[in-house]
Design an enzyme around this catalytic site. Structure first.
Site, PDB file in Angstrom:
ATOM      1  N   ASP A   9       0.855  -1.151  -0.096  1.00 36.24           N
ATOM      2  CA  ASP A   9       0.019  -0.004   0.091  1.00 36.24           C
ATOM      3  C   ASP A   9       0.983   1.334  -0.131  1.00 36.24           C
ATOM      4  OD1 ASP A   9      -2.706   1.327   2.370  1.00 36.24           O
ATOM      5  OD2 ASP A   9      -1.586   2.072   0.665  1.00 36.24           O
ATOM      6  N   ILE A  10       0.901   1.965  -0.981  1.00 35.13           N
ATOM      7  CA  ILE A  10       1.986   3.159  -1.149  1.00 35.13           C
ATOM      8  C   ILE A  10       1.793   4.135  -0.172  1.00 35.13           C
ATOM      9  CG2 ILE A  10       0.522   4.814  -2.416  1.00 35.13           C
ATOM     10  CD1 ILE A  10       2.817   5.127  -4.368  1.00 35.13           C
ATOM     11  N   ASN A  23      -5.877  13.693 -10.208  1.00 36.27           N
ATOM     12  CA  ASN A  23      -6.646  14.485 -11.274  1.00 36.27           C
ATOM     13  C   ASN A  23      -6.334  15.746 -11.343  1.00 36.27           C
ATOM     14  OD1 ASN A  23      -8.566  16.212  -9.886  1.00 36.27           O
ATOM     15  ND2 ASN A  23      -9.475  14.069  -9.131  1.00 36.27           N
ATOM     16  N   GLY A  31      -9.566   5.916  -5.465  1.00 36.27           N
ATOM     17  CA  GLY A  31      -8.165   5.051  -5.698  1.00 36.27           C
ATOM     18  C   GLY A  31      -7.047   5.335  -4.978  1.00 36.27           C
ATOM     19  N   VAL A  32      -5.957   5.510  -5.647  1.00 35.04           N
ATOM     20  CA  VAL A  32      -4.749   5.814  -4.649  1.00 35.04           C
ATOM     21  C   VAL A  32      -4.689   7.321  -4.271  1.00 35.04           C
ATOM     22  CG1 VAL A  32      -3.331   6.528  -6.850  1.00 35.04           C
ATOM     23  CG2 VAL A  32      -2.280   5.424  -4.629  1.00 35.04           C
ATOM     24  N   ASP A  33      -5.517   8.128  -5.048  1.00 35.17           N
ATOM     25  CA  ASP A  33      -5.859   9.550  -4.576  1.00 35.17           C
ATOM     26  C   ASP A  33      -6.245   9.674  -3.033  1.00 35.17           C
ATOM     27  OD1 ASP A  33      -6.847  12.428  -6.620  1.00 35.17           O
ATOM     28  OD2 ASP A  33      -5.590  12.461  -4.798  1.00 35.17           O
ATOM     29  N   SER A 116      -2.509   5.762 -13.837  1.00 34.19           N
ATOM     30  CA  SER A 116      -3.586   5.693 -14.979  1.00 34.19           C
ATOM     31  C   SER A 116      -4.293   4.286 -15.278  1.00 34.19           C
ATOM     32  CB  SER A 116      -3.107   6.051 -16.315  1.00 34.19           C
ATOM     33  OG  SER A 116      -3.250   7.616 -16.567  1.00 34.19           O
ATOM     34  N   GLY A 118      -6.012   2.440 -12.949  1.00 38.93           N
ATOM     35  CA  GLY A 118      -7.227   2.228 -12.412  1.00 38.93           C
ATOM     36  C   GLY A 118      -8.279   2.742 -12.921  1.00 38.93           C
ATOM     37  N   TYR A 120      -8.630   5.252 -14.754  1.00 39.27           N
ATOM     38  CA  TYR A 120      -8.214   6.056 -15.978  1.00 39.27           C
ATOM     39  C   TYR A 120      -7.988   4.951 -17.135  1.00 39.27           C
ATOM     40  CZ  TYR A 120      -8.080  10.783 -14.265  1.00 39.27           C
ATOM     41  OH  TYR A 120      -8.396  11.838 -13.842  1.00 39.27           O
TER      42      TYR A 120
END
Ligand code: APR
Length: 341
Positions: A9-10, A23, A31-33, A116, A118, A120
């Site tokens: 997990d980043i 974005n 997501g990761v964001d 991108s 996920g 995207y």
């Protein structure tokens, strides 16, 4: 190993900078964001609000707040359409711009998600290939430890074709220790008894042939061959680097080995590397299977058909594919340890 593919997990990565797949608003998302903003806390959003957004393919940096990472580099990947609308160029730019920022902020360790791939919709294997190509180019000229963080196995796959090719090669070659021995014993028992070796009388022709062979082998060739038999791993490595016309840096970078480990091997003629390290150099030097076995032997190892890692390496060498990052993608897909230090 300057580039590693890890499953994690980043938001948990203890690195100088993690990269966020954001974005253009930079005001958070899913997501990761979403994961990064949740873990960093409200301070991150407050700083993002001051940045005025970010164009696709570009990158901006903020503090890490409650994250273990010191910085967050926010980059905006392309939304994948059909691959014919400049998506690849924009995705490459995300990695390039993020690495440039990390370098500007003297980051020694950086972790990327698969940008991108996920929401995207960028195809995972192509997204991974872009990441590996751009990062490995950067690492040829720069010292940095870069991680590509795969959140879940499903989010990570090499191309189906390559996967099934390798799986088939493993099936054809993989035998575990037990069946290997018993199958071999059955095979030997099934063979007709060996006819006793009839030692052919040496004729004059044999002697002449041997002489011719000796004559053909110039003295120094013979000496060189004899010397190679008892050279150490380190001596063989340096000899092969010279023979291939490579520089030391080209060799260890292509082997995905860091400079410190290489200088240890170079300065100690009796240095015994790990098996993955020895193999990484064999791949970097693009050795044949026989030369690879020879180099491994000098490090005290051998390729084994009861070891999937070895069979996958053998698969790539037999196909003449020496791209260590593609090999590591495949090793990762088969849950094997990766090549390199
Ligand atoms: N750690 C590491 N990787 C993660 C994590 C995590 N905690 N969570 C998700 N990922 C992976 C996904 O599995 C995917 O492979 O990150 C990759 C990128 O997926 P997304 O987060 O969906 O990013 P992207 O495809 O670039 O889409 C960006 O999604 O979250 C929104 O605000 C974001 O609008 C933007 C869009």
């Amino acid at each position: 190993m300057p580039l590693e593919i890890v499953r994690n997990d980043i938001t948990k990565m203890k690195v100088d900078a993690i990269v966020n797949a954001a974005n253009e608003s930079l005001l958070g998302g899913g997501g990761v964001d979403g994961a990064i903003h949740r873990a960093a806390g409200s301070g991150l959003l407050a700083e993002c609000r001051t940045l005025g957004g970010c164009k696709t393919g570009k990158a901006k940096i903020t503090g890490g707040y409650n994250l273990p990472a010191k910085y967050v580099i926010h980059t905006v990947g392309p939304i994948y359409n059909d691959g014919k609308h400049g998506e690849k160029v924009l995705l490459e730019s995300c990695y390039r711009e993020s690495l440039a920022l990390a370098k500007e902020y003297q980051c020694e360790t950086v972790a990327f998600p698969l940008i991108s791939s996920g929401v995207y919709g960028y195809p995972k294997d192509q997204a991974l290939k872009v990441a590996i190509d751009v990062i490995s180019d950067f690492l040829l000229e720069n010292e940095m430890m870069v991680y590509i963080v795969i959140f879940d196995k499903a989010a990570y796959k090499i191309s189906e074709k390559l996967f099934s090719d390798i799986a088939e090669y493993i099936d054809d070659n993989y035998v575990d220790e037990h069946t290997n021995y018993s199958r071999e014993r059955i095979r030997m028992n099934a063979l007709p008894p060996m006819a006793p070796r009839t030692r052919r009388k040496k004729t004059d022709d044999d002697f002449l042939e041997m002489c011719d062979c000796r004559a053909m082998l110039a003295e120094d060739d013979l000496d060189a061959k004899l010397k190679q038999i008892d050279e150490s791993f380190s001596q063989m490595l340096l000899r092969k680097i010279d023979e291939k016309g490579m520089t030391d840096a080209e060799c260890y970078k292509k082997a995905n080995i860091d400079r410190k480990l290489f200088s240890k091997i170079r300065s100690d003629v009796h240095y015994k590397p790990s098996k993955p390290t020895a193999l990484a150099f064999a791949i970097s030097l693009e050795l044949s299977l026989a030369e690879t076995e020879d180099m491994l032997r000098k490090a005290g190892f051998a390729l084994s058909h009861s070891n999937k890692f070895d069979i996958i390496i053998e698969y790539f060498i037999s196909k003449g594919n020496y791209n260590i990052f593609e090999i590591n993608e495949a090793l990762f897909a088969f849950d094997q340890s990766l090549l390199g230090a």
